[in-house]
Design an enzyme around this catalytic site. Sequence first.
Site, PDB file in Angstrom:
ATOM      1  N   TYR A  19       0.864  -1.166   0.000  1.00 14.87           N
ATOM      2  CA  TYR A  19       0.000   0.000   0.000  1.00 14.87           C
ATOM      3  C   TYR A  19       0.904   1.221   0.000  1.00 14.87           C
ATOM      4  O   TYR A  19       1.741   1.375   0.882  1.00 14.87           O
ATOM      5  CB  TYR A  19      -0.897   0.018   1.237  1.00 14.87           C
ATOM      6  CG  TYR A  19      -1.720   1.290   1.325  1.00 14.87           C
ATOM      7  CD1 TYR A  19      -2.944   1.374   0.685  1.00 14.87           C
ATOM      8  CD2 TYR A  19      -1.241   2.396   1.997  1.00 14.87           C
ATOM      9  CE1 TYR A  19      -3.676   2.539   0.729  1.00 14.87           C
ATOM     10  CE2 TYR A  19      -1.965   3.566   2.044  1.00 14.87           C
ATOM     11  CZ  TYR A  19      -3.189   3.638   1.413  1.00 14.87           C
ATOM     12  OH  TYR A  19      -3.907   4.801   1.438  1.00 14.87           O
ATOM     13  N   TRP A  48       2.427   4.883  -2.497  1.00 15.97           N
ATOM     14  CA  TRP A  48       2.584   5.613  -3.754  1.00 15.97           C
ATOM     15  C   TRP A  48       3.997   5.353  -4.299  1.00 15.97           C
ATOM     16  O   TRP A  48       4.759   6.282  -4.554  1.00 15.97           O
ATOM     17  CB  TRP A  48       2.404   7.098  -3.521  1.00 15.97           C
ATOM     18  CG  TRP A  48       1.036   7.524  -3.094  1.00 15.97           C
ATOM     19  CD1 TRP A  48       0.284   7.010  -2.076  1.00 15.97           C
ATOM     20  CD2 TRP A  48       0.260   8.571  -3.676  1.00 15.97           C
ATOM     21  NE1 TRP A  48      -0.911   7.679  -1.984  1.00 15.97           N
ATOM     22  CE2 TRP A  48      -0.946   8.644  -2.942  1.00 15.97           C
ATOM     23  CE3 TRP A  48       0.475   9.460  -4.715  1.00 15.97           C
ATOM     24  CZ2 TRP A  48      -1.943   9.573  -3.241  1.00 15.97           C
ATOM     25  CZ3 TRP A  48      -0.503  10.380  -5.005  1.00 15.97           C
ATOM     26  CH2 TRP A  48      -1.701  10.440  -4.278  1.00 15.97           C
TER      27      TRP A  48
END
Length: 763
Positions: free
Chosen positions: A110, A112
């Site tokens: 999880y 970016w």
Amino acid sequence: MRPSPTSLAHWGAFSADISGGDIAAVTPPPGDADPSPLLGNLPGSVRHRSRIAGPAVRRGWLRDGPGPSRERGADEYVAVPWDELTELLADELRRVVETHGNEAIYGGSYGWASAGRFHHAQSQVHRFLKMLGGYTSSRHSYSLGATGVIMPRVVGTHDDLFKRSTQWDVIVEHTDMLVCFGGIAMKNTGINHGGTTAHPTRDALRRFRDRGGQIVSVSPLRDDVDGECRWLAPVPGTDVAVMLGLAHVLATEGLADRDFLATYCTGYERFERYLLGHDDGIAKSPQWAAQISGLAADELTALARQMAAARTIVTVSWSLQRIRHGEQAPWMGLTLAAMLGQIGLPGGGFGHGYGSMNEPGLAPLRCRLPALPQGLNPVQTFIPVAAISDMLLHPGESYDFNGMRLTYPDIKCVYWAGGNPFHHHQNIPRLRRALARVDTIVVHDPYWTAMAKHADIVVPSTTAYEREDFSGSRNDPLLVAMHALAEPYAQSRDDYLTYAALAERLGFGEQFTEGRTARQWLVHLYEKWAAGLDFEVPGFDEFWAAGQLRLPTEPGLTLFGDFRADPQTHRLGTPSGRIEIFSEDIDSFGYDDCAGHPRWYEPSEWLGGARAESYPLHLLANQPASRLHSQLDGGALSQASKVQGREPIRMHPDDAAARRLADGDVVRVFNDRGACLAGVVIDDRLRPDVVQLSTGAWFDPADPADPDSMCVHGNPNVLTDDVGTSSLARGCTGAHVLVQVEKFDGPLPRVRAHEPPVIAPRR
């Protein structure tokens, strides 16, 4: 030094000067009117001292084999060759699957990790684990855990609130008032998931003001709106009470649009009984709201009347749903907008997330973007994303979620790629204890983050700037070619190569690679995408040489404009097809912490509760201005924001004076869950009794062997409570926490957050 082609990060497009195998300088494209300052963290990032140089295995795991361990986070590592790491990891995955089943693997990736469409860490690891036979997955996000559950039940979607939001050009032309709960924080508008090539928010707000538009910011932080605005500073966590007070005025003064409520909504009458106090005897009046929020009742009454007399958009930032009962703020914001009757009208209605990311207000693409196919997960087990510690600490226990009764699986292997839960998960001492219970933790990362330092098997990944890819976002008009800017650091590899080698050893190599190199995958994904478009695009080679491709967008959108124009043809995806102010489904669940309509619940962490007697300051753990989440915390911009090497904590002058604190002092921030050090910045742009300490400082315990050790760097998640929003969504609640602050007078411990752990020779 040589110039490079343009590339793309989450916070913007750029060209770079390369020197010594690293980024030396970056330049935003001339078409970006307001480039993000976060580009300043890129120079020096490719060969930063925190990079993982090669494959590494924790000494205790290598010595003792898989199993629970309290040494994670404090143990030394052993450097191993790639072939040995591949063999060890493949054997461990095979053992877990054969002994415990695929459900025992948590694919917890999880984050970016990269803007790239192919080398996206989550896509790669999830595709690999699905081909392995599946894994326990997570749902929703830390940013939008409550929204992702409540809004589909209220309006049938949550994605459309962002990607098909009312656009800035429409707001500039038609809106009179922007009433912004949580503000429109400019610092957050620099970023987008797949990268962003233009930043129009600042200019749009300038044009809006020039036309005579008024911004009302309801937030404890004045700088949640840049520039001129009307600032209302409530007690943090009381936004729903404020909205109810405004709604009460609309209902009792004949200002609510009854025709709209009857035509486009369902259940308003049930909600109004609560609003007027018919059942509980408590009218949710401005006077009631004033006692809770600290705002003046007369001011709330006047604001409600002004909103009804003007073309008004009610906006709710994402931050407001990261609190206990976080489902209520977006639900109540939508209800307030529905009472005004302007949903679907140009310049009126509702918005969720303006100022939370560079997506709301931007025109969506008319087409999808190229994407790596991942297939279906054979394992159906999942958890709400913010329940990871609960899952690891309580295997076999049952819990409620979104109308279902689920059971936590017994996880033996946590497989993480492209994220740092020590940034976004709450109550780090509890998280460390949870991570100690599993057999094996695998982490892919370019950097020695706190999560990497708690891994048993560490896989050194490349950064986005050491490989080829392309990317774009669903509300950005450019697909951008991402050329490799530098050679891979030390022994780091693309995750695709790592998974290909693992898949080969595990017997599904051809299925995983389909016989393609990474470059061949880029060509394949582009060409397959291009073949499905209803407009012409150049071939891959021409696109790659040009560096970017402009795609068509849908201009002039108003959120729910088609629904308002024809509510039968454009029914919402709710049981009624309308806006569900009262939800029969939610009501049927019988949750005592989430009723069938929006309502006020007293937060567990707020200044109006008994807990504030011990911890009298309300800490807002918001997103930082100097980096994206925890990414590139070692970069120049992020480091320049530190105070004596610690994350800055903003304090009102009155609160600092009461504690005899001055600018630049290092303080201990603490409660009964933990403590951290931070550097004082005195600032009157926040409400008294409120302090602000952003997330993202890399966790750095004074004693790595002690789960309760103080973070010397300033990570607020040593303080936050690991409890879900409600039984409905179980979203993240980490934005609000009560604390006390005192001056730290001892010798300042050295910050080691960005230093690698001990890498020992094999014995």
